[in-house]
Enzyme design. Structure first.
Site, mmCIF file in Angstrom:
data_model
loop_
_atom_site.group_PDB
_atom_site.id
_atom_site.type_symbol
_atom_site.label_atom_id
_atom_site.label_comp_id
_atom_site.label_asym_id
_atom_site.label_seq_id
_atom_site.Cartn_x
_atom_site.Cartn_y
_atom_site.Cartn_z
ATOM 1 N N GLY A 61 44.833 39.149 33.470
ATOM 2 C CA GLY A 61 45.609 39.464 34.667
ATOM 3 C C GLY A 61 46.226 38.279 35.392
ATOM 4 C CD GLU A 115 39.361 36.777 38.494
ATOM 5 O OE1 GLU A 115 40.402 37.365 38.121
ATOM 6 O OE2 GLU A 115 38.249 37.029 38.023
ATOM 7 C CG ASP A 116 44.088 39.382 38.066
ATOM 8 O OD1 ASP A 116 42.897 39.030 38.241
ATOM 9 O OD2 ASP A 116 44.394 40.317 37.307
ATOM 10 C CG ASP A 119 37.994 46.207 42.553
ATOM 11 O OD1 ASP A 119 36.871 46.711 42.698
ATOM 12 O OD2 ASP A 119 39.032 46.888 42.585
ATOM 13 C CE LYS A 147 41.935 46.583 44.434
ATOM 14 N NZ LYS A 147 41.620 47.520 43.338
ATOM 15 C CG PHE A 168 44.495 50.798 40.116
ATOM 16 C CD1 PHE A 168 43.417 50.111 39.582
ATOM 17 C CD2 PHE A 168 45.665 50.870 39.393
ATOM 18 C CE1 PHE A 168 43.505 49.507 38.333
ATOM 19 C CE2 PHE A 168 45.769 50.271 38.140
ATOM 20 C CZ PHE A 168 44.685 49.590 37.618
ATOM 21 C CB VAL A 169 47.691 46.881 43.117
ATOM 22 C CG1 VAL A 169 47.707 47.356 44.551
ATOM 23 C CG2 VAL A 169 46.590 45.838 42.908
ATOM 24 C CG ASP A 175 45.855 46.030 32.602
ATOM 25 O OD1 ASP A 175 45.125 45.300 33.304
ATOM 26 O OD2 ASP A 175 45.412 46.835 31.771
HETATM 27 P P1 IMP Z 1 35.901 43.213 39.613
HETATM 28 O O1 IMP Z 1 34.964 42.656 38.588
HETATM 29 O O2 IMP Z 1 35.553 44.610 40.026
HETATM 30 O O3 IMP Z 1 36.100 42.288 40.824
HETATM 31 O O4 IMP Z 1 37.321 43.358 38.926
HETATM 32 C C1 IMP Z 1 38.062 42.247 38.639
HETATM 33 C C2 IMP Z 1 39.036 42.437 37.492
HETATM 34 O O5 IMP Z 1 39.397 43.809 37.324
HETATM 35 C C3 IMP Z 1 40.298 41.690 37.834
HETATM 36 O O6 IMP Z 1 40.289 40.397 37.303
HETATM 37 C C4 IMP Z 1 41.377 42.576 37.265
HETATM 38 O O7 IMP Z 1 41.652 42.222 35.939
HETATM 39 C C5 IMP Z 1 40.785 43.970 37.298
HETATM 40 N N1 IMP Z 1 41.215 44.715 38.513
HETATM 41 C C6 IMP Z 1 40.548 44.871 39.688
HETATM 42 N N2 IMP Z 1 41.240 45.607 40.564
HETATM 43 C C7 IMP Z 1 42.391 45.933 39.928
HETATM 44 C C8 IMP Z 1 43.560 46.690 40.348
HETATM 45 O O8 IMP Z 1 43.695 47.213 41.465
HETATM 46 N N3 IMP Z 1 44.542 46.782 39.405
HETATM 47 C C9 IMP Z 1 44.465 46.220 38.168
HETATM 48 N N4 IMP Z 1 43.406 45.510 37.743
HETATM 49 C C10 IMP Z 1 42.382 45.370 38.633
HETATM 50 MG MG MG Z 2 42.868 44.339 33.907
#
Ligand code: IMP
Ligand code: MG
Length: 193
Positions: A61, A115-116, A119, A147, A168-169, A175
């Site tokens: 991402g 990081e993109d 979440d 977030k 969700f974005v 993606d």
């Molecule tokens: P986490 O481990 O729940 O913090 O998720 C992190 C990873 O999930 C990010 O590096 C993204 O690749 C993906 N991700 C989290 N939220 C989104 C979203 O809203 N859209 C798309 N990808 C997301």
């Molecule tokens: Mg992803």
């Protein structure tokens, strides 16, 4: 030499898009994203002037954010991509798969994880745990999007481009089941029927 046509911003910056039969609405334009990237870069430029950091973008991402961010840096820096993914569909899958690709010696280095989006923070925590095993001098995190409503961890995110709601974005590297990474703008899932 052939003349390339001007980019048609209206065509590529639609207000609404559909991916895998789900509707998304424009959330951040390419211009707004650019301002966010520049502001994150200027903080890093200030904080790391003499530190020669090693930037570690987390694939997939963050590839566009990282590419734009590094071009705004006016300091000496190295870049080493790693890969880790916990997402499937529009919900965090919970499990974080393994880290790939760190072939840079980061012992004693000042590391900035790129990081993109953060979440739940599970991916970030797993990446930081892996990186700390290599004994860097310091680690900070730069995230384009954050977030706060979904974040469940204690790790500090030092550079946050933009705080967003827990929705969700997609776009600008992010993606939805493989689609949408190439969009120049960021779109949010439209929950209206
Ligand atoms: P986490 O481990 O729940 O913090 O998720 C992190 C990873 O999930 C990010 O590096 C993204 O690749 C993906 N991700 C989290 N939220 C989104 C979203 O809203 N859209 C798309 N990808 C997301
Ligand atoms: Mg992803």
């Amino acid at each position: 030499m052939t003349q390339l046509p001007d980019i048609d911003m209206k065509r590529i910056q639609k207000k609404r898009i559909v991916l895998h039969q789900r509707r998304f609405k424009l959330f951040l334009t390419a211009g707004e994203i650019r301002k966010i990237v520049v502001s994150v870069a200027s903080k890093i430029n200030k904080d790391y002037r003499l530190k020669e950091p090693c930037l570690i973008p987390v694939l997939n991402g963050s590839f566009l954010f990282a590419a734009d961010l590094v071009r705004e840096l006016n300091i000496q820096a190295e870049v080493a991509f790693v890969k880790k993914s916990s997402y499937s569909g529009t919900r965090s899958a919970g499990k974080v798969r393994g880290l790939l690709g760190l072939n840079q010696d980061i012992r004693g280095r000042h590391v900035i994880v790129i990081e993109d989006i953060v979440d739940s923070g599970r991916t970030l925590v797993a990446v930081l745990k892996d990186l700390r095993r290599h004994h860097p001098a310091s680690i900070r995190v730069a995230a384009l999007l954050f977030k706060p409503g979904a974040y469940r961890q204690k790790e500090k995110i030092h550079y946050v481009g933009r705080r967003i709601p827990d929705d969700f974005v997609v776009g600008y590297g992010l993606d939805f089941d493989g689609l949408g990474r190439n969009l120049r703008s960021i779109y949010m899932l439209d929950l209206r029927k």
